[in-house]
Design an enzyme around this catalytic site. Structure first.
Site, PDB file in Angstrom:
ATOM      1  N   ASP C  33      -4.632  10.607  38.835  1.00 50.32           N
ATOM      2  CA  ASP C  33      -5.662  10.858  37.934  1.00 50.32           C
ATOM      3  C   ASP C  33      -6.196   9.458  37.584  1.00 50.32           C
ATOM      4  O   ASP C  33      -7.758   9.432  37.338  1.00 50.32           O
ATOM      5  CB  ASP C  33      -5.254  11.483  36.839  1.00 50.32           C
ATOM      6  CG  ASP C  33      -4.771  12.637  36.954  1.00 50.32           C
ATOM      7  OD1 ASP C  33      -3.924  13.086  36.054  1.00 50.32           O
ATOM      8  OD2 ASP C  33      -4.879  13.413  37.692  1.00 50.32           O
ATOM      9  N   HIS C  34      -5.479   8.202  37.927  1.00 50.29           N
ATOM     10  CA  HIS C  34      -5.990   6.976  37.078  1.00 50.29           C
ATOM     11  C   HIS C  34      -5.879   5.986  38.327  1.00 50.29           C
ATOM     12  O   HIS C  34      -5.068   5.196  38.363  1.00 50.29           O
ATOM     13  CB  HIS C  34      -5.103   6.618  35.858  1.00 50.29           C
ATOM     14  CG  HIS C  34      -5.620   5.386  35.417  1.00 50.29           C
ATOM     15  ND1 HIS C  34      -5.434   4.133  35.589  1.00 50.29           N
ATOM     16  CD2 HIS C  34      -6.096   5.390  34.182  1.00 50.29           C
ATOM     17  CE1 HIS C  34      -6.068   3.279  34.738  1.00 50.29           C
ATOM     18  NE2 HIS C  34      -6.704   4.170  33.716  1.00 50.29           N
ATOM     19  N   VAL C  35      -6.876   5.913  39.059  1.00 48.39           N
ATOM     20  CA  VAL C  35      -8.053   6.720  39.206  1.00 48.39           C
ATOM     21  C   VAL C  35      -7.899   7.328  40.616  1.00 48.39           C
ATOM     22  O   VAL C  35      -7.687   6.871  41.614  1.00 48.39           O
ATOM     23  CB  VAL C  35      -9.159   5.512  38.973  1.00 48.39           C
ATOM     24  CG1 VAL C  35     -10.721   6.163  39.500  1.00 48.39           C
ATOM     25  CG2 VAL C  35      -9.198   4.932  37.738  1.00 48.39           C
ATOM     26  N   VAL C  40      -4.253   2.816  39.960  1.00 50.97           N
ATOM     27  CA  VAL C  40      -4.094   1.739  39.026  1.00 50.97           C
ATOM     28  C   VAL C  40      -3.026   2.159  37.888  1.00 50.97           C
ATOM     29  O   VAL C  40      -3.474   3.033  37.086  1.00 50.97           O
ATOM     30  CB  VAL C  40      -5.487   1.163  38.536  1.00 50.97           C
ATOM     31  CG1 VAL C  40      -5.070  -0.360  37.531  1.00 50.97           C
ATOM     32  CG2 VAL C  40      -6.163   0.769  39.508  1.00 50.97           C
TER      33      VAL C  40
END
Lengths: 132, 166, 167
Positions: C33-35, C40
Site C-alpha cells: 500500500d505504501h506505495v 518504501v
C-alpha cells in the site's frame, strides 16, 4: 563552570526550543513554561534532562518543577493556598516571583509561576553550589 | 492490515485546511499485539493518520502531480488520550506552507473532545521518476490510483462543499 | 501483520544503550500500500521500531514491571529511503538515566552505513488511573509474546557488541 546569566539564558533557551518546538524569540525571561510556551506534563521531564546535560548538573525530582506540590489540607483549602501553604511554596520555589500570586493564591495557578527566568535563577544557584 | 489511515474527509479547504477521520475497530489485527487485553491505536499510527491527512491536502493543492509524499520531519508530537476500538480519531491539519518540494503543517487529532495527538509536520513531495529510472511508468499508474482513493474517501464531495461554503 | 517493528536485539547495555535490527521484506503487506509499485518502509513505522528498541531499554530499568509507553516524539528527521531487501539498524541511547517519572532516548537508524533517520523520544509509565488493571493481567506492554519473540530474557548475554555507526 562560571557562567554569566546571559550564557545561562542562552543555553536554557536552546533547551526549551528543542524540548518544546517554540521559536527562539518566544523564549523571553517572563515567558511562562506552561501557558506561554505550551509545555505539558511530559515536557517538564524533557526540559529537566536537557538542562542536566547542558549544565552538567543533577536536578533531583521535584526540585525545579515541584509536582504534587501541595496535597494536604494544611496547605490547600477550597482551591487556594493557606498561610502555611504559601510558606511551603516559598521554600519549594525559592526562585519564583510570588508577589502577584500571593494576592490570589489559586492552586491551579501554581504552574504559571514556572517562568524562564525562574529556571535561569535556579541554574545559577545550582552552579554556584557546585562551585562550592 | 491496509496501510490507509484516512477513512473519510469531512472538510477540505485548500490550501489551508483538511479535517478527516479514522475509525478504529477490533477487526484491525495488529491491535491483538497493542496491547493484549488493552487494545489502543498505536501512537505512530495516529501520527501516520495526520501525515496522510496532510498528504491529501498536498495532492489536492498540487492537482495530484506528486505521487510520493513522505514524512520528512515530525516535531513535538505529544500524545494524550487513547483511541479505543469503537472510537474515532478526528484529524485536523492546517497548512503553514505548501511549497514546491515540501510543506509544513500543524496537526491535531482528537477523540471524543479530548486531544489524542498533536504534531508539527514537514512532508516532502516528489515522484517515483525522481527516485529511479523508469519511475515515470510507476507514476503513470499512481496518479489515477490516488485520484481513485480520493474519491473513495469522499474527497470530491468535501471539496465541493468547501467551495460552496466560501 | 504483527505489531513488532524490530526483529532482534544485537547489543544491550542496561540503562544505557540498545541496538536492534529489522529486515524489510516484500512479504510485509503494508509495503504494497505504501506505495503501490514503489515499496518504501513508512517513516512512522521506523519511529515505532525505535520506540520498541528504546522501550525495551527503558522497561528493563525497572525489570519490565512498569507499562512503558511512548509519550512524545520530540523530533524525528528522515534522510533516506528504506526499501525491501534493506536491513535497518536501530541504535538507541538513554539521555541521562531512566527515572520513575519517565525517560528520554535518542536514536539513529542506519541501513548499512547510510543514515536513514534521527529520532528523539520520551517515554512515560502508564499508571492505573489511565489503564485500570484487571486482576491477574500482568504487564500488557511487556507481554509474554513480546518477551519471547524478542528474546528479552537473554538481553544481558548480548553485551555492547555492536559499535555505533558514525556518520
Amino acid at each position: 563552570m562560571a557562567l554569566s546569566r546571559d550564557a545561562i539564558m542562552e543555553k536554557t533557551r536552546e533547551a526549551l526550543v528543542d524540548a518544546l518546538g517554540v521559536d527562539e524569540d518566544e523564549v523571553t525571561p517572563e515567558a511562562r513554561i506552561g501557558s506561554d510556551l505550551g509545555a505539558e506534563s511530559i515536557d517538564y521531564l524533557d526540559i529537566v534532562f536537557r538542562l542536566e546535560k547542558a549544565f552538567n548538573i543533577k536536578i533531583p525530582r521535584g526540585d525545579l518543577f515541584p509536582d504534587n506540590i501541595l496535597q494536604s489540607e494544611e496547605f490547600v483549602q477550597d482551591g487556594k493556598l493557606t498561610e502555611k501553604g504559601l510558606e511551603e511554596l516559598k521554600t519549594r520555589l525559592p526562585f519564583a516571583d510570588l508577589s502577584a500570586f500571593e494576592t490570589n493564591p489559586n492552586v491551579d495557578d501554581i504552574a504559571d509561576l514556572f517562568t524562564v527566568d525562574m529556571i535561569v535563577r535556579y541554574i545559577e544557584s545550582k552552579l554556584a553550589e557546585q562551585a562550592g | 492490515m491496509k496501510f490507509y489511515l484516512v477513512d473519510h474527509i469531512q472538510e477540505l479547504d485548500p490550501p489551508e485546511r483538511i479535517v478527516a477521520v479514522k475509525n478504529l475497530t477490533l477487526a484491525e489485527e495488529y491491535l491483538a499485539d497493542h496491547f493484549p487485553s488493552y487494545p489502543v491505536l498505536p501512537g505512530v499510527l495516529m501520527l501516520e493518520a495526520l501525515v496522510q491527512s496532510a498528504a491529501w491536502l498536498v495532492r489536492v493543492v498540487k492537482d495530484f502531480r506528486p505521487t510520493l509524499i513522505l514524512l520528512k520531519e515530525a516535531r513535538n508530537v505529544r500524545y494524550g488520550a487513547f483511541v479505543r476500538p469503537g472510537g474515532q480519531l478526528v484529524m485536523e491539519v492546517t497548512a503553514k506552507h505548501i511549497g514546491q518540494r515540501d510543506s509544513a503543517f500543524k496537526a491535531l487529532g482528537r477523540c471524543r473532545d479530548k486531544t489524542a495527538v498533536q504534531a508539527r509536520l514537514v512532508l516532502e513531495h516528489g515522484t517515483v521518476a525522481d527516485e529511479e529510472p523508469d519511475g515515470d511508468k510507476v507514476d503513470e499508474r499512481l496518479r489515477p490510483f490516488w485520484r481513485e482513493r480520493f474519491a473513495l474517501i469522499g474527497g470530491p464531495q468535501a471539496l465541493a462543499a468547501g467551495a460552496e461554503a466560501s | 501483520m504483527r505489531w513488532i517493528w524490530i526483529d532482534r536485539f544485537t547489543a544491550f547495555e542496561p540503562g544505557r544503550r540498545a541496538v536492534a535490527v529489522k529486515c524489510v521484506t516484500l512479504a510485509e503487506e503494508h509495503l504494497h500500500d505504501h506505495v503501490p509499485g514503489y515499496p518504501v518502509h513508512p517513516p512512522t513505522l521506523m519511529i515505532e521500531g525505535m520506540a520498541q528498541t528504546a522501550g525495551v531499554l527503558v522497561g528493563d530499568a525497572f525489570d519490565f514491571a512498569e507499562k512503558v509507553i511512548l509519550a512524545k516524539v520530540t523530533r524525528a528527521t528522515f534522510h533516506g529511503r528504506v526499501r525491501p531487501g534493506d536491513r535497518i539498524r536501530f541504535d538507541a541511547e538513554v539521555q541521562g538515566e531512566v527515572r520513575r517519572e519517565g525517560a528520554a532516548v535518542t536514536g539513529r537508524i542506519t541501513a548499512d552505513d547510510r543514515l536513514v533517520a534521527e529520532i528523539e523520544l520520551m517515554f512515560a509509565h502508564l499508571d492505573a488511573s489511565r489503564a485500570p488493571a484487571e486482576p491477574g493481567e500482568g504487564n500488557f506492554v511487556f507481554n509474554e509474546d513480546f518477551i519471547r519473540l524478542l528474546r528479552m530474557r537473554s538481553l544481558r548475554n548480548l553485551g555492547a557488541d555492536a559499535p555505533s555507526p558514525d556518520a
